[in-house]
Design a protein around this motif. Structure first.
Motif, PDB file in Angstrom:
ATOM      1  N   ARG A 167       0.840  -1.213   0.000  1.00 36.37           N
ATOM      2  CA  ARG A 167       0.000   0.000   0.000  1.00 36.37           C
ATOM      3  C   ARG A 167       0.865   1.249   0.000  1.00 36.37           C
ATOM      4  N   HIS A 168       1.901   1.219   0.862  1.00 33.82           N
ATOM      5  CA  HIS A 168       2.781   2.379   1.009  1.00 33.82           C
ATOM      6  C   HIS A 168       3.458   2.745  -0.321  1.00 33.82           C
ATOM      7  N   HIS A 169       3.785   1.732  -1.116  1.00 35.89           N
ATOM      8  CA  HIS A 169       4.468   1.980  -2.391  1.00 35.89           C
ATOM      9  C   HIS A 169       3.493   2.266  -3.535  1.00 35.89           C
ATOM     10  N   GLY A 170       2.229   2.304  -3.243  1.00 37.55           N
ATOM     11  CA  GLY A 170       1.251   2.565  -4.293  1.00 37.55           C
ATOM     12  C   GLY A 170       1.169   1.416  -5.285  1.00 37.55           C
ATOM     13  N   ALA A 171       1.536   0.212  -4.854  1.00 35.03           N
ATOM     14  CA  ALA A 171       1.456  -0.947  -5.742  1.00 35.03           C
ATOM     15  C   ALA A 171       0.066  -1.577  -5.614  1.00 35.03           C
ATOM     16  N   HIS A 172      -0.241  -2.415  -6.586  1.00 33.91           N
ATOM     17  CA  HIS A 172      -1.572  -3.038  -6.596  1.00 33.91           C
ATOM     18  C   HIS A 172      -1.445  -4.548  -6.632  1.00 33.91           C
ATOM     19  N   ILE A 173      -2.321  -5.190  -5.885  1.00 34.73           N
ATOM     20  CA  ILE A 173      -2.395  -6.647  -5.966  1.00 34.73           C
ATOM     21  C   ILE A 173      -3.374  -6.974  -7.085  1.00 34.73           C
ATOM     22  N   VAL A 174      -2.856  -7.654  -8.130  1.00 38.40           N
ATOM     23  CA  VAL A 174      -3.719  -7.922  -9.292  1.00 38.40           C
ATOM     24  C   VAL A 174      -4.228  -9.346  -9.320  1.00 38.40           C
ATOM     25  N   GLU A 175      -3.599 -10.220  -8.539  1.00 39.59           N
ATOM     26  CA  GLU A 175      -4.103 -11.592  -8.497  1.00 39.59           C
ATOM     27  C   GLU A 175      -3.710 -12.218  -7.165  1.00 39.59           C
ATOM     28  N   VAL A 176      -4.643 -12.953  -6.602  1.00 39.55           N
ATOM     29  CA  VAL A 176      -4.344 -13.689  -5.369  1.00 39.55           C
ATOM     30  C   VAL A 176      -4.876 -15.106  -5.523  1.00 39.55           C
ATOM     31  N   ASN A 177      -4.069 -16.080  -5.243  1.00 43.13           N
ATOM     32  CA  ASN A 177      -4.546 -17.455  -5.112  1.00 43.13           C
ATOM     33  C   ASN A 177      -3.809 -18.078  -3.926  1.00 43.13           C
ATOM     34  N   PRO A 178      -4.141 -19.251  -3.517  1.00 41.11           N
ATOM     35  CA  PRO A 178      -3.538 -19.800  -2.286  1.00 41.11           C
ATOM     36  C   PRO A 178      -2.029 -19.953  -2.367  1.00 41.11           C
TER      37      PRO A 178
END
Lengths: 212, 565
Positions: A136-147
């Motif tokens: 969050r701090h780096h302004g990055a985005h999570i584009v995919e999450v899997n286990p």
């Protein structure tokens, strides 16, 4: 962990020349961005990179794609060298017949960005709140999450991209990492390529008139 | 409209570009082109060489003396790779060539097909431009573009890789004339500011020195240079390839620059106050130690290639453009001047060199024949008006030191590349490029054997090359360096030579061997008066050293005139 060596934008040879007009162009090494515009013909990339090889200058990043003008290709290349060398490289690149224009810049003269993708371990991320905080701090985005893994994207300057990488790496989270290399726009009010193309268009008209 | 093959289109395109002479060697991947050539023997004089390297060197010799583009046709694979040395040589010496290589068909590209070599990529760093013709429709455009690029601006070699399917495809042929390329500015034109700044510096110079490079000849600017130099009354030194850019016997010509050049212009390089370089590139053989080179002088550099400015030597005023125009322009702005005292100051150095080196070299009274006396005698016997072709090594350095020039485009030598084996085929090309002039080739026993098969071309074409073989049974230049810098370890430099008279005889070339200086003048006359080719073998001193020499790493003004044993 060994600290990663970033390409540096200030001279590390003398360490004192930042901002000084009397920079020793034959000795002070710093990061230069060389922007090349060419006709879109096959084989030019190897001709351009061969100039760096011959001068024993390592390419830090290279990005190439079509420009905003149809038929004209743009290359954005970064390298660490002296200003004399940057000048020689651009002149020798311009010698190639299908190259329209090559110019070199320092960071202050450009808006620059690059994109990065980080593939990180989901279990590691889930067990360490500092990781999601850093994303969050780096302004990055999570584009995919899997286990198994998660994919993060970040757009920014090279140093901040590496800052995030270093943090994730220290946590043992990184599975894969990839950068695009730098893309840049000049801050100058003058559009050098447009000017060049306009001049050449006039010269073409004159050439046709002379031949007739 | 009638349809013709790609090969026929190539013939028409070459004729349209004004080509009359071609050098080449047929092979599998270029056979359709040779088939088309069969029907154009009247318009296109094809010279069959004995090796593709010879074709390129012959084309170089042709181009250098005629000012036209040399044209080469070879087959794919080994035929193409055999041209690589010549292409590199032409690139570094700015010689306009178009080299057309056969190539496997488009469908076979990248499959390691028989005799397939990626010649465009192989030659990319050593050619001005390269293009693979994959479709017959491209031929007229590609050939015209190739000739335009090869001869315009700073000239250089262009490679056309001609796939076999493009040679046989049918097309409706339309002639094309490329005279403009958006990304290529061959003659960038000069800026008035550079001209006036140069003129101001020249007007204030007390000790100017002009360095004459091959750019003067390439730009056809001999007259402009002469007018400029005479107006400012400046002494000149010539680079090896610039030797015939300025008359040898002119009072302002102080001789050759460089490692084996003349003492005065080299020493004075580090004493002048304004150094005016014209169409030269500050090669390391000219500058020696860059750290001390002309540091006291302001430097003006006239050149058509902007990448030459500040490449080796920092320049105060770069003057971009064709020196034919820039010299004419700057001559308008410079004041007529006299530099008598400065010019006179060259004389003691000349006298010193004459007494210690030149006189002994060209007027020896005893001992074996010397290379310089042979070269001097040939130059005098041809009234200093013939074309000098050299191979590489001592023969080259001595020839450039002692041959004199009254006419332009008279030097054919491998300058930047230093290609042994260049001389013999280049001389063949020179006889075709300047059929009305005498062509004298100075070659050593080492270099001659590198391309000796071209004696077959000479025999077939009856090329009137006057071959002066300076036979010392050594690879002389390397031997000299071994003598001076490697404790006289003559490591693989002595040569066991064949009987050159028998070789000449086998090729029906008249030959004479001279070992005694009493016979020299008469033998040279016989050579010159013999119609067609002639081989004059001069048995010269085995361990002769070229002097003066600027030792490697020394300063330009630290020439060594004598070697103490």
């Amino acid at each position: 962990m060994e600290k990663r060596q970033y390409p540096y934008s200030d001279c590390e040879t003398c360490g004192k020349c930042k901002g000084l007009p009397a920079r020793d162009t034959s000795k002070c090494e710093r990061l230069y961005t060389i922007m090349v515009f060419s006709e879109n013909v096959p084989g030019l990339l190897s001709q351009i990179t061969a100039v760096f090889t011959r001068r024993q200058v390592n390419i830090e990043s290279l990005n190439t794609c079509g420009s905003s003008i149809p038929g004209i290709h743009k290359y954005t290349i970064t390298c660490v060298c002296t200003e004399n060398m940057a000048k020689m490289l651009t002149l020798q690149i311009e010698r190639r017949i299908d190259v329209l224009q090559a110019r070199y810049y320092v960071d202050d003269e450009l808006f620059s960005l690059e994109a990065a993708l980080y593939k990180i371990s989901t279990p590691v991320m889930m067990n360490d709140s500092e990781i999601t905080e850093a994303i969050r701090h780096h302004g990055a985005h999570i584009v995919e999450v899997n286990p198994v893994f998660s994919t993060i994207e970040k757009i920014g300057r090279t140093t901040t991209i590496f800052d995030l990488f270093d943090l994730l790496h220290e946590k043992g989270a990184v599975l894969q990492f990839s950068r695009t290399g730098r893309i840049s726009l000049t801050k100058s009010k003058e559009e050098y390529l447009d000017k060049f193309l306009a001049e050449r268009e006039n010269e073409k008209i004159l050439s046709v008139q002379n031949n007739n | 409209m009638e349809k013709i093959t790609g090969s026929e289109a190539l013939m028409r395109s070459l004729i349209s570009e004004g080509v009359k002479t071609l050098f080449g060697y047929p092979g599998g991947a270029i056979m359709p082109v040779y088939d088309a050539l069969y029907n154009h023997k009247e318009e296109l004089n094809h010279i069959l060489v004995r090796h593709e390297q010879g074709a390129v060197h012959a084309a170089q010799g042709f181009a250098r003396v005629s000012g036209e583009v040399g044209c080469v046709i070879v087959t794919s694979g080994p035929g193409a790779t055999n041209t690589v040395t010549g292409i590199a040589d032409a690139m570094i010496d700015s010689t306009p060539l178009v080299v057309i290589c056969g190539q496997v068909g488009t469908y076979h590209l990248g499959t390691d097909a028989f005799q397939e070599v990626d010649v465009v990529n192989v030659t990319s760093p050593i050619s001005k431009w390269g293009y693979q013709i994959r479709s017959a429709e491209d031929i007229a455009w590609a050939v015209s573009r190739a000739f335009y690029i090869a001869k315009s601006g700073r000239p250089g070699p262009v490679v056309l890789d001609f796939t076999k399917n493009a040679q046989t495809e049918l097309l409706e042929y339309h002639s094309e004339k490329v005279g403009f390329i958006r990304s290529y500015r061959p003659d960038p034109g000069f800026t008035p500011d550079a001209i006036t700044a140069a003129a101001e510096l020249i007007n204030n110079a007390k000790k100017p020195l002009v360095l004459v490079g091959q750019g003067v000849e390439l730009g056809d600017a001999r007259k402009e240079l002469l007018d400029f130099v005479e107006k400012i009354d400046s002494p000149c030194g010539c680079t090896l390839l610039g030797l015939s850019g300025f008359p040898s016997e002119h009072r302002l010509n102080m001789g050759m620059l460089g490692m084996h050049g003349n003492l005065a212009p080299n020493v004075k390089t580090n004493q002048c106050d304004v150094l005016i370089a014209v169409g030269m590139r500050f090669d390391d053989r000219v500058t020696s130690n860059l750290k001390t080179y002309a540091k006291q002088a302001k430097i003006i550099h006239f050149d058509i290639d902007p990448s030459e400015f500040n490449k080796n030597v920092p320049v105060d005023i770069p003057v971009l453009g064709n020196c034919k125009h820039t010299l004419a322009e700057v001559t308008k702005y410079v004041q007529p001047n006299e530099h008598k005292e400065w010019i006179d100051s060259f004389r003691p150095y000349y006298q010193q060199e004459y007494d210690k080196v030149i006189d002994k070299a060209i007027h020896p009274q005893t001992g074996p024949l010397l290379m310089p006396e042979v070269i001097n005698a040939v130059s005098e016997a041809t009234n200093h008006e013939s074309i000098m072709v050299t191979d590489v090594g001592q023969n080259q350095m001595f020839a450039c030191r002692y041959f004199k020039f009254r006419k332009g485009r008279s030097v054919v030598s491998s300058g930047g590349c230093g290609t042994m084996g260049f001389g013999l085929p280049a001389a063949i090309g020179a006889t075709l490029g300047a059929p009305d002039r005498t062509v004298c080739l100075f070659v050593g026993d080492g270099g001659l054997q590198m391309t000796i098969q071209e004696l077959g071309t000479i025999m077939e074409q009856k090329s009137p090359v006057k071959i002066i073989l300076l036979n010392n049974n050594f690879l002389g230049n390397v031997r000299q360096w071994q003598y001076m810098f490697f404790d006289r370890h003559y490591s693989f430099t002595p040569m066991l030579n064949p009987d050159y008279e028998k070789i000449a005889s086998a090729y029906s070339i008249p030959c004479r061997t001279v070992a005694d200086r009493v016979e020299l003048a008469e033998a040279i006359n016989e050579m010159i008066n013999t119609t067609g080719p002639y081989l004059l073998q001069c048995v010269v001193k085995e361990e002769e050293n070229i002097l003066p020499i600027t030792p490697p790493g020394a300063n330009v003004d630290e020439m060594v005139l004598e070697i103490n044993d």
